[in-house]
Design an enzyme around this catalytic site. Structure first.
Site, PDB file in Angstrom:
ATOM      1  CG  HIS A 102      51.067  18.611 -18.002  1.00  0.00           C
ATOM      2  ND1 HIS A 102      51.555  19.066 -19.072  1.00  0.00           N
ATOM      3  CD2 HIS A 102      50.968  19.687 -17.081  1.00  0.00           C
ATOM      4  CE1 HIS A 102      51.751  20.592 -18.874  1.00  0.00           C
ATOM      5  NE2 HIS A 102      51.710  20.775 -17.640  1.00  0.00           N
ATOM      6  CG  HIS A 133      49.155  26.348 -19.809  1.00  0.00           C
ATOM      7  ND1 HIS A 133      50.209  27.028 -20.785  1.00  0.00           N
ATOM      8  CD2 HIS A 133      49.960  25.932 -18.877  1.00  0.00           C
ATOM      9  CE1 HIS A 133      51.319  27.181 -20.063  1.00  0.00           C
ATOM     10  NE2 HIS A 133      51.192  26.557 -18.910  1.00  0.00           N
TER      11      HIS A 133
END
Length: 296
Positions: free
Chosen positions: A47, A89
């Protein structure tokens, strides 16, 4: 400064371990999730890179995943003010860079308000640890080059697509320029996902051969509609059980293969074993070695 959890500290000792991963492409087509139709173990996806061990969405995190022997890497893509795709992100720069120091008068420091050259000046590593000082925000092109060098695969998330109209075409253009839309990459090494259903639909319309994923947990009654344009339903692990996973896997997606479930973000052995028992196809995690050991 990043403070590691006890789980991360224990797992760090194994950071150079390796393990073979099976590909989503090896799935057997089926209309029901029979045990023989699933992989022996779920695919493990790093991730934002191995973000438990290096600053998220950086080339250092990609390399950390490679040292762990992890094939699949997830990242997040946004667009700068001058149209360059970058890997970040948050839609803001404050949490993971020193933007407040470099550009103190540019609040709220949104990614979309900065040029690529300005982002290249930022330190995206010191917040995580001193040894990562000077780590930069990578462009998508740089990220793809590093994945190619490491022989890794990509689960690419279109971040906040409503903020960046037309970003789907931009992403496909960069992927094409980097050689990531040839047959071998599309077949085995690339998935594009988003929380935005319209964005996933657009990717499927523009490149129907590309594997797509929808991030979320749609109601079971709505799953057939999603199966028209997405190959994966990728929910938070806190929102699913065995019945939901089975309901997804009973359907076939746009490529005639059963839908897959890749769940996020599982960072400990107990929850990894739990979702593995549900029959998920993949697990997205900051600590891929921990999940691999718990499910392999």
């Amino acid at each position: 400064m990043f403070v590691r959890t006890a789980t991360a500290s224990t797992a760090a000792a194994a950071v150079f371990g390796a393990g073979a991963l099976l590909l989503p492409g090896s799935q057997t087509q089926a209309t029901a999730p029979q045990a023989a139709d699933r992989q022996a173990a779920p695919v493990v996806v790093a991730h934002r890179g191995a973000s438990g061990y290096a600053p998220e969405n950086t080339l250092a995190a990609v390399d950390a995943a490679a040292r762990l022997g992890v094939d699949w890497v997830e990242n997040d893509v946004q667009r700068t003010r001058d149209g360059v795709l970058v890997v970040l992100h948050d839609t803001g720069l404050k949490r993971t860079t020193n933007v407040e120091e470099v550009f103190p008068d540019r609040a709220p420091w949104a990614v979309k308000d900065f040029t690529a050259a300005e982002l290249a000046r930022l330190d995206a590593g010191s917040w995580f640890g001193e040894r990562f000082a000077g780590t930069r925000v990578p462009t998508l092109a740089q990220f793809l080059h590093r994945l190619e060098r490491n022989r890794q695969k990509l689960l690419l998330e279109i971040k906040s697509p409503q903020t960046y109209p037309g970003i789907e075409r931009d992403i496909l253009r960069v992927l094409r320029q980097a050689g990531w839309l040839d047959r071998s990459h599309v077949r085995d090494r690339l998935v594009i996902q988003s929380f935005g259903a319209d964005s996933v639909k657009k990717v499927h319309t523009l490149r129907p051969d590309v594997t797509t994923g929808f991030l979320g947990t749609p109601p079971v009654a709505d799953l057939p509609a999603y199966a028209a344009f997405t190959d994966q339903i990728n929910p938070s692990y806190t929102t699913i059980g065995a019945d939901y996973v089975a309901a997804v896997q009973r359907l076939k997606g746009p490529h005639g293969k059963r839908l897959q479930v890749h769940t996020w973000t599982v960072n400990d052995a107990a929850n990894a074993a739990k979702v593995n028992a549900f029959g998920v196809d993949g697990i997205i995690t900051n600590y891929p070695d921990v999940v691999r050991d718990a499910t392999g």
